[in-house]
Design a protein around this motif. Structure first.
Motif, PDB file in Angstrom:
ATOM      1  N   LYS A  61     124.726 -50.641   4.702  1.00  0.00           N
ATOM      2  CA  LYS A  61     125.348 -49.560   5.845  1.00  0.00           C
ATOM      3  C   LYS A  61     126.130 -48.279   5.241  1.00  0.00           C
ATOM      4  O   LYS A  61     126.355 -47.786   6.566  1.00  0.00           O
ATOM      5  N   ALA A  62     127.087 -48.333   4.142  1.00  0.00           N
ATOM      6  CA  ALA A  62     128.202 -47.261   4.165  1.00  0.00           C
ATOM      7  C   ALA A  62     127.742 -47.010   2.503  1.00  0.00           C
ATOM      8  O   ALA A  62     127.882 -48.032   1.899  1.00  0.00           O
ATOM      9  N   GLU A  63     128.868 -45.818   2.290  1.00  0.00           N
ATOM     10  CA  GLU A  63     129.247 -44.925   1.193  1.00  0.00           C
ATOM     11  C   GLU A  63     129.977 -44.748   1.336  1.00  0.00           C
ATOM     12  O   GLU A  63     130.092 -44.607   1.724  1.00  0.00           O
ATOM     13  N   PHE A  64     131.035 -45.755   0.005  1.00  0.00           N
ATOM     14  CA  PHE A  64     132.892 -45.332  -0.263  1.00  0.00           C
ATOM     15  C   PHE A  64     132.456 -44.429  -1.357  1.00  0.00           C
ATOM     16  O   PHE A  64     131.910 -44.074  -2.289  1.00  0.00           O
ATOM     17  N   PHE A  65     133.722 -43.616  -1.599  1.00  0.00           N
ATOM     18  CA  PHE A  65     134.091 -42.166  -2.076  1.00  0.00           C
ATOM     19  C   PHE A  65     132.442 -41.081  -2.181  1.00  0.00           C
ATOM     20  O   PHE A  65     131.941 -40.816  -3.807  1.00  0.00           O
ATOM     21  N   ILE A  66     132.354 -40.790  -1.103  1.00  0.00           N
ATOM     22  CA  ILE A  66     131.200 -40.317  -1.220  1.00  0.00           C
ATOM     23  C   ILE A  66     131.233 -38.772  -2.015  1.00  0.00           C
ATOM     24  O   ILE A  66     130.204 -38.333  -2.155  1.00  0.00           O
ATOM     25  N   ASP A  67     132.246 -38.506  -1.719  1.00  0.00           N
ATOM     26  CA  ASP A  67     132.573 -37.090  -2.732  1.00  0.00           C
ATOM     27  C   ASP A  67     133.316 -37.664  -4.309  1.00  0.00           C
ATOM     28  O   ASP A  67     132.890 -36.056  -4.866  1.00  0.00           O
ATOM     29  N   ARG A  80     126.964 -44.989   6.365  1.00  0.00           N
ATOM     30  CA  ARG A  80     128.522 -44.127   7.284  1.00  0.00           C
ATOM     31  C   ARG A  80     128.929 -43.686   6.059  1.00  0.00           C
ATOM     32  O   ARG A  80     128.939 -44.755   5.039  1.00  0.00           O
ATOM     33  N   ASN A  81     129.280 -42.829   5.466  1.00  0.00           N
ATOM     34  CA  ASN A  81     129.575 -41.895   4.050  1.00  0.00           C
ATOM     35  C   ASN A  81     131.411 -41.909   4.493  1.00  0.00           C
ATOM     36  O   ASN A  81     131.691 -41.954   5.511  1.00  0.00           O
ATOM     37  N   MET A  82     131.412 -42.566   3.801  1.00  0.00           N
ATOM     38  CA  MET A  82     133.448 -42.399   3.310  1.00  0.00           C
ATOM     39  C   MET A  82     133.601 -41.712   2.198  1.00  0.00           C
ATOM     40  O   MET A  82     133.526 -41.562   1.160  1.00  0.00           O
ATOM     41  N   THR A  83     134.717 -40.387   2.710  1.00  0.00           N
ATOM     42  CA  THR A  83     135.291 -39.866   0.998  1.00  0.00           C
ATOM     43  C   THR A  83     136.402 -40.937   0.244  1.00  0.00           C
ATOM     44  O   THR A  83     136.832 -41.683   1.309  1.00  0.00           O
ATOM     45  N   GLY A  84     136.952 -40.950  -1.147  1.00  0.00           N
ATOM     46  CA  GLY A  84     137.539 -41.693  -1.206  1.00  0.00           C
ATOM     47  C   GLY A  84     138.870 -41.453  -0.212  1.00  0.00           C
ATOM     48  O   GLY A  84     139.446 -42.689  -0.099  1.00  0.00           O
ATOM     49  N   MET A  89     142.492 -44.467   3.310  1.00  0.00           N
ATOM     50  CA  MET A  89     143.542 -44.408   4.789  1.00  0.00           C
ATOM     51  C   MET A  89     143.373 -45.811   4.963  1.00  0.00           C
ATOM     52  O   MET A  89     143.831 -46.036   5.633  1.00  0.00           O
ATOM     53  N   LYS A  90     141.626 -45.873   5.089  1.00  0.00           N
ATOM     54  CA  LYS A  90     141.099 -47.202   6.508  1.00  0.00           C
ATOM     55  C   LYS A  90     141.411 -48.589   5.441  1.00  0.00           C
ATOM     56  O   LYS A  90     142.131 -49.752   6.044  1.00  0.00           O
ATOM     57  N   PHE A  91     141.519 -48.407   3.784  1.00  0.00           N
ATOM     58  CA  PHE A  91     141.977 -50.119   3.365  1.00  0.00           C
ATOM     59  C   PHE A  91     143.244 -50.491   2.882  1.00  0.00           C
ATOM     60  O   PHE A  91     143.329 -51.794   2.032  1.00  0.00           O
ATOM     61  N   ARG A  92     143.682 -48.862   1.990  1.00  0.00           N
ATOM     62  CA  ARG A  92     144.925 -49.364   1.436  1.00  0.00           C
ATOM     63  C   ARG A  92     146.391 -49.227   1.878  1.00  0.00           C
ATOM     64  O   ARG A  92     146.486 -48.876   2.581  1.00  0.00           O
TER      65      ARG A  92
END
Length: 94
Positions: A61-67, A80-84, A89-92
């Protein structure tokens, strides 16, 4: 690749290490297997897909740190793509 799990409970010989600022990883103290990554202050635990026996239908469903992904990585699934920055911002915490 990891499966996101919330409310995870780890029994047995598990050791947590701070892997970077705001993140920790868990390992088995007997065999050294990587068990999870965890943004501190969140309920998220990323558990390696390989720890699950015979689960071929888990959705991607998702790729994290896509950048930060290598240019040669290209998955065919719609995710769903999330940059670092978005992930942090969402989890840390702090």
């Amino acid at each position: 690749m990891a499966v996101p799990c919330t409310g995870a409970v780890f029994d047995g010989p598990v050791k947590r290490y701070q892997s970077s600022d705001g993140f920790e990883r868990g390992f088995c103290t007997e065999c050294g297997s990587s068990l999870f990554f965890h943004p501190k202050g969140s309920d998220l635990h990323g558990i390696p897909f390989g720890l699950f026996d015979e689960q071929p239908d888990l959705p991607f469903k998702a790729e994290f740190f896509i950048d930060q992904k290598p240019a040669c990585y290209s998955f065919s699934d719609e995710t769903r793509n999330m940059t670092g920055e978005e992930f942090n911002m969402k989890f840390r915490s702090g």
